[in-house]
Motif scaffolding. Sequence first.
Motif, PDB file in Angstrom:
ATOM      1  N   LEU A  51       0.796  -1.224   0.000  1.00 30.86           N
ATOM      2  CA  LEU A  51       0.000   0.000   0.000  1.00 30.86           C
ATOM      3  C   LEU A  51       0.831   1.278   0.000  1.00 30.86           C
ATOM      4  O   LEU A  51       0.266   2.367  -0.037  1.00 30.86           O
ATOM      5  CB  LEU A  51      -0.945   0.004   1.213  1.00 30.86           C
ATOM      6  CG  LEU A  51      -1.934  -1.169   1.292  1.00 30.86           C
ATOM      7  CD1 LEU A  51      -2.771  -1.078   2.551  1.00 30.86           C
ATOM      8  CD2 LEU A  51      -2.825  -1.215   0.055  1.00 30.86           C
ATOM      9  N   ALA A  52       2.143   1.165   0.055  1.00 34.78           N
ATOM     10  CA  ALA A  52       2.989   2.357   0.071  1.00 34.78           C
ATOM     11  C   ALA A  52       3.023   3.012  -1.300  1.00 34.78           C
ATOM     12  O   ALA A  52       3.045   2.340  -2.334  1.00 34.78           O
ATOM     13  CB  ALA A  52       4.394   2.000   0.520  1.00 34.78           C
ATOM     14  N   GLY A  53       3.019   4.328  -1.313  1.00 35.96           N
ATOM     15  CA  GLY A  53       3.121   5.080  -2.556  1.00 35.96           C
ATOM     16  C   GLY A  53       4.556   5.236  -3.000  1.00 35.96           C
ATOM     17  O   GLY A  53       5.479   4.667  -2.396  1.00 35.96           O
ATOM     18  N   PRO A  54       4.789   6.027  -4.045  1.00 36.33           N
ATOM     19  CA  PRO A  54       6.155   6.211  -4.558  1.00 36.33           C
ATOM     20  C   PRO A  54       7.114   6.758  -3.512  1.00 36.33           C
ATOM     21  O   PRO A  54       8.317   6.472  -3.555  1.00 36.33           O
ATOM     22  CB  PRO A  54       5.962   7.221  -5.701  1.00 36.33           C
ATOM     23  CG  PRO A  54       4.526   7.051  -6.121  1.00 36.33           C
ATOM     24  CD  PRO A  54       3.790   6.723  -4.874  1.00 36.33           C
ATOM     25  N   ALA A  55       6.616   7.535  -2.541  1.00 37.71           N
ATOM     26  CA  ALA A  55       7.490   8.114  -1.516  1.00 37.71           C
ATOM     27  C   ALA A  55       7.727   7.163  -0.350  1.00 37.71           C
ATOM     28  O   ALA A  55       8.448   7.507   0.597  1.00 37.71           O
ATOM     29  CB  ALA A  55       6.889   9.421  -0.995  1.00 37.71           C
ATOM     30  N   GLY A  56       7.147   5.978  -0.410  1.00 35.87           N
ATOM     31  CA  GLY A  56       7.345   5.000   0.654  1.00 35.87           C
ATOM     32  C   GLY A  56       6.352   5.099   1.785  1.00 35.87           C
ATOM     33  O   GLY A  56       6.450   4.344   2.757  1.00 35.87           O
ATOM     34  N   HIS A  57       5.381   6.019   1.691  1.00 35.83           N
ATOM     35  CA  HIS A  57       4.378   6.190   2.735  1.00 35.83           C
ATOM     36  C   HIS A  57       3.019   5.712   2.226  1.00 35.83           C
ATOM     37  O   HIS A  57       2.691   5.858   1.041  1.00 35.83           O
ATOM     38  CB  HIS A  57       4.282   7.658   3.167  1.00 35.83           C
ATOM     39  CG  HIS A  57       5.579   8.240   3.627  1.00 35.83           C
ATOM     40  ND1 HIS A  57       6.226   7.811   4.775  1.00 35.83           N
ATOM     41  CD2 HIS A  57       6.374   9.209   3.083  1.00 35.83           C
ATOM     42  CE1 HIS A  57       7.337   8.507   4.938  1.00 35.83           C
ATOM     43  NE2 HIS A  57       7.465   9.354   3.914  1.00 35.83           N
ATOM     44  N   ILE A  58       2.220   5.162   3.120  1.00 39.68           N
ATOM     45  CA  ILE A  58       0.876   4.730   2.751  1.00 39.68           C
ATOM     46  C   ILE A  58      -0.024   5.962   2.660  1.00 39.68           C
ATOM     47  O   ILE A  58      -0.095   6.746   3.606  1.00 39.68           O
ATOM     48  CB  ILE A  58       0.313   3.738   3.786  1.00 39.68           C
ATOM     49  CG1 ILE A  58       1.181   2.465   3.822  1.00 39.68           C
ATOM     50  CG2 ILE A  58      -1.139   3.369   3.477  1.00 39.68           C
ATOM     51  CD1 ILE A  58       0.731   1.443   4.851  1.00 39.68           C
ATOM     52  N   PRO A  59      -0.725   6.165   1.534  1.00 43.72           N
ATOM     53  CA  PRO A  59      -1.622   7.333   1.403  1.00 43.72           C
ATOM     54  C   PRO A  59      -2.688   7.331   2.491  1.00 43.72           C
ATOM     55  O   PRO A  59      -3.137   6.267   2.941  1.00 43.72           O
ATOM     56  CB  PRO A  59      -2.240   7.149   0.011  1.00 43.72           C
ATOM     57  CG  PRO A  59      -1.304   6.225  -0.712  1.00 43.72           C
ATOM     58  CD  PRO A  59      -0.699   5.343   0.324  1.00 43.72           C
ATOM     59  N   ALA A  60      -3.082   8.518   2.907  1.00 45.41           N
ATOM     60  CA  ALA A  60      -4.066   8.649   3.986  1.00 45.41           C
ATOM     61  C   ALA A  60      -5.352   7.868   3.729  1.00 45.41           C
ATOM     62  O   ALA A  60      -5.874   7.219   4.641  1.00 45.41           O
ATOM     63  CB  ALA A  60      -4.375  10.124   4.224  1.00 45.41           C
TER      64      ALA A  60
ATOM     65  N   LEU B  45      -7.595   1.043   5.692  1.00 45.28           N
ATOM     66  CA  LEU B  45      -7.527  -0.310   5.144  1.00 45.28           C
ATOM     67  C   LEU B  45      -6.359  -1.070   5.751  1.00 45.28           C
ATOM     68  O   LEU B  45      -6.505  -2.223   6.179  1.00 45.28           O
ATOM     69  CB  LEU B  45      -7.378  -0.245   3.623  1.00 45.28           C
ATOM     70  CG  LEU B  45      -7.185  -1.587   2.911  1.00 45.28           C
ATOM     71  CD1 LEU B  45      -8.463  -2.415   2.982  1.00 45.28           C
ATOM     72  CD2 LEU B  45      -6.776  -1.369   1.454  1.00 45.28           C
ATOM     73  N   ARG B  46      -5.223  -0.420   5.816  1.00 47.36           N
ATOM     74  CA  ARG B  46      -4.033  -1.056   6.392  1.00 47.36           C
ATOM     75  C   ARG B  46      -4.281  -1.434   7.845  1.00 47.36           C
ATOM     76  O   ARG B  46      -3.967  -2.548   8.276  1.00 47.36           O
ATOM     77  CB  ARG B  46      -2.845  -0.097   6.263  1.00 47.36           C
ATOM     78  CG  ARG B  46      -1.533  -0.664   6.796  1.00 47.36           C
ATOM     79  CD  ARG B  46      -1.290  -0.185   8.208  1.00 47.36           C
ATOM     80  NE  ARG B  46      -0.099  -0.762   8.781  1.00 47.36           N
ATOM     81  CZ  ARG B  46       0.111  -0.913  10.082  1.00 47.36           C
ATOM     82  NH1 ARG B  46      -0.824  -0.544  10.954  1.00 47.36           N
ATOM     83  NH2 ARG B  46       1.231  -1.434  10.523  1.00 47.36           N
TER      84      ARG B  46
ATOM     85  N   PHE C 268      -5.923  -2.155  -5.185  1.00 47.78           N
ATOM     86  CA  PHE C 268      -5.491  -1.277  -4.092  1.00 47.78           C
ATOM     87  C   PHE C 268      -4.021  -0.896  -4.274  1.00 47.78           C
ATOM     88  O   PHE C 268      -3.630   0.263  -4.099  1.00 47.78           O
ATOM     89  CB  PHE C 268      -5.685  -1.965  -2.744  1.00 47.78           C
ATOM     90  CG  PHE C 268      -7.078  -1.910  -2.206  1.00 47.78           C
ATOM     91  CD1 PHE C 268      -7.714  -0.700  -1.976  1.00 47.78           C
ATOM     92  CD2 PHE C 268      -7.776  -3.070  -1.920  1.00 47.78           C
ATOM     93  CE1 PHE C 268      -8.999  -0.638  -1.474  1.00 47.78           C
ATOM     94  CE2 PHE C 268      -9.071  -3.033  -1.420  1.00 47.78           C
ATOM     95  CZ  PHE C 268      -9.686  -1.811  -1.197  1.00 47.78           C
ATOM     96  N   ALA C 269      -3.196  -1.879  -4.616  1.00 45.82           N
ATOM     97  CA  ALA C 269      -1.764  -1.627  -4.784  1.00 45.82           C
ATOM     98  C   ALA C 269      -1.500  -0.666  -5.939  1.00 45.82           C
ATOM     99  O   ALA C 269      -0.643   0.229  -5.838  1.00 45.82           O
ATOM    100  CB  ALA C 269      -1.033  -2.950  -5.024  1.00 45.82           C
ATOM    101  N   SER C 270      -2.231  -0.814  -7.040  1.00 47.23           N
ATOM    102  CA  SER C 270      -2.016   0.077  -8.192  1.00 47.23           C
ATOM    103  C   SER C 270      -2.444   1.503  -7.877  1.00 47.23           C
ATOM    104  O   SER C 270      -1.824   2.461  -8.345  1.00 47.23           O
ATOM    105  CB  SER C 270      -2.767  -0.456  -9.411  1.00 47.23           C
ATOM    106  OG  SER C 270      -4.170  -0.380  -9.220  1.00 47.23           O
TER     107      SER C 270
ATOM    108  N   SER D  60       0.263   4.652  -7.969  1.00 52.58           N
ATOM    109  CA  SER D  60       0.093   5.753  -8.918  1.00 52.58           C
ATOM    110  C   SER D  60       0.524   7.090  -8.327  1.00 52.58           C
ATOM    111  O   SER D  60       0.910   8.006  -9.060  1.00 52.58           O
ATOM    112  CB  SER D  60      -1.363   5.847  -9.360  1.00 52.58           C
ATOM    113  OG  SER D  60      -2.192   6.324  -8.303  1.00 52.58           O
ATOM    114  N   GLY D  61       0.447   7.216  -7.007  1.00 50.13           N
ATOM    115  CA  GLY D  61       0.798   8.475  -6.368  1.00 50.13           C
ATOM    116  C   GLY D  61      -0.261   9.551  -6.509  1.00 50.13           C
ATOM    117  O   GLY D  61      -0.090  10.662  -5.992  1.00 50.13           O
ATOM    118  N   GLU D  62      -1.369   9.247  -7.207  1.00 51.01           N
ATOM    119  CA  GLU D  62      -2.448  10.217  -7.391  1.00 51.01           C
ATOM    120  C   GLU D  62      -3.367  10.220  -6.171  1.00 51.01           C
ATOM    121  O   GLU D  62      -3.513   9.198  -5.494  1.00 51.01           O
ATOM    122  CB  GLU D  62      -3.268   9.870  -8.641  1.00 51.01           C
ATOM    123  CG  GLU D  62      -2.469   9.913  -9.939  1.00 51.01           C
ATOM    124  CD  GLU D  62      -2.068  11.325 -10.302  1.00 51.01           C
ATOM    125  OE1 GLU D  62      -2.814  12.260  -9.974  1.00 51.01           O
ATOM    126  OE2 GLU D  62      -0.983  11.488 -10.906  1.00 51.01           O
TER     127      GLU D  62
END
Length: 383
Positions: free
Chosen positions: A68-77, A82-83, A108-110, A114-116
Motif C-alpha cells: 500500500l505504500a506510494g512512490p514516496a514510501g508512505h501509505i496514502p491517507a 484499510l491497512r 489497491f496496490a495500483s 500511482s501516487g495520485e
Amino acid sequence: MLDAPATCTSCGRHQPLIGIAEDGTGICGACSGTSFDYTCRTCGLGGRTYADAQCARCVLTARLQQLLAGPAGHIPAPLQPLRDTLALAERPRGILHWLKHSPNAALFASLAASGEPITHHQLDQLPPSRHLHYVRHTLVHLGALPERDEELDRIPAWLDTVLADRPAGHTQLVRPYAHWHLLRRARRRAAQRRRPAEPGSFLRTRVLVALEFLTWLDVHGLDLGGLRQDSLDRWLDAGNTRTYAIRYFLSWTTGRGLTGKLTVPAIPRQQPSQLMDEEGRWQLLKQCLTDSAMALDTRAAAALILLFGLHASQVRHLTATQLAHREGNSYLTVDRHPILLPPRLARLLHQLAEVPHTRAALIRTSRGEPWLFPGLVPGRPTS
C-alpha cells in the motif's frame, strides 16, 4: 499445538507446548530438550512461524506496508484505514493469501503506486468492473471516501464505456436520454426515500434496450422520426419481455417531438407454473425453524418471507438495530411498525445478529449498518 501456544509449566514462557513433563503437564521445546524455536524474531511471541522466522501477523504488517505504500514510501491517507483493519484481522494467514491472489488487492496496490490522490473522481476514470466496485465500497465503508449514491453515480462512467464504439447518431440520442431523463428522475426519487431504491440495473436495461432498438432500426432501414406502429409491433413481437422497456425511451422521444404517438402495450405477465399450497408452506416454515443443517441466514430469510410475506429486498436490508427485546417478547421493526416475533423465529434472528460474520475481515468492522444479512462487499447487504 503450534497455533495455540500456552504457558510452559517449566520456564513460564508463552510458547507452543510440544513436550510433556514428568508430571504430565505441557512444556515448550527448549524445556523438552529439542532445538526447535517457535519464537517470532520480530515480536518475540511464541507460535507457528510463517516466513523468515516471523509470525504471520508480523509478516502481514510488513507486506501491507509494501503493498500500500506510494512512490514516496508512505501509505496514502485514504488507505491507512484499510491497512489498520487488515493488520488487526483475526486470521492473518487468510489476509496474506488475499494479498497475494486477489485482484481487489492488486487494484489497491495500483492505486497506491500511482501516487495520485484517491478520490471518487479518480476511480471514475478507471474501467468499470466488479473489482473497482468492491474497492470503492471498501474505501467508503472504512471512511476513506465520502458516501455517495453509488448505484446512480457510477452510471455516467458505465455509459461512457457503453457508448464508446456506438454510431454518433445513437450517442447523440441516448446520452441526453440517460442523463437528463433517467438519471435525473432516479436521483429525485432516491432523495425522497429513506433508503435508495438501487435502480442501477433498471437504468442500464433501459439504456441498452434503447441502443438495441436504434440498431434494429438501422438494420431494417427505418428512421426514428418516421417510425410507425406496425414497425414497433414487429420489434416487440420479435423480442422478449425485456424489449418492452423501450416504452421509456419512446415516451421521452415523443415528448420532444422526435417520434409520433406510439403505443407500447403492458408487459405480458406470466403466472407462476407452480403454487405452494397452505400445507406445503407450513411444512417449509417448520423446516426453516428447526433444521439446523440449513445455513442460518437462509433459514432466517426464508422464515421471514414464509411467515410475514416480506419481499426479498426488505429482508436483505434488515439490520440488527431493527431487532428489539422487551417485556419478555422480541419485535422486528419493518417500515416503522414493530412485528411481534414467535419465540423460535426470534431466537433465530437474535442468533443471526450475534454470530460473527466470517466471510471477510473487512466486513467485521464497527463501521456502517450492522446488517443481518451482510454481503461480500464491505458495508453492503447481501445481493
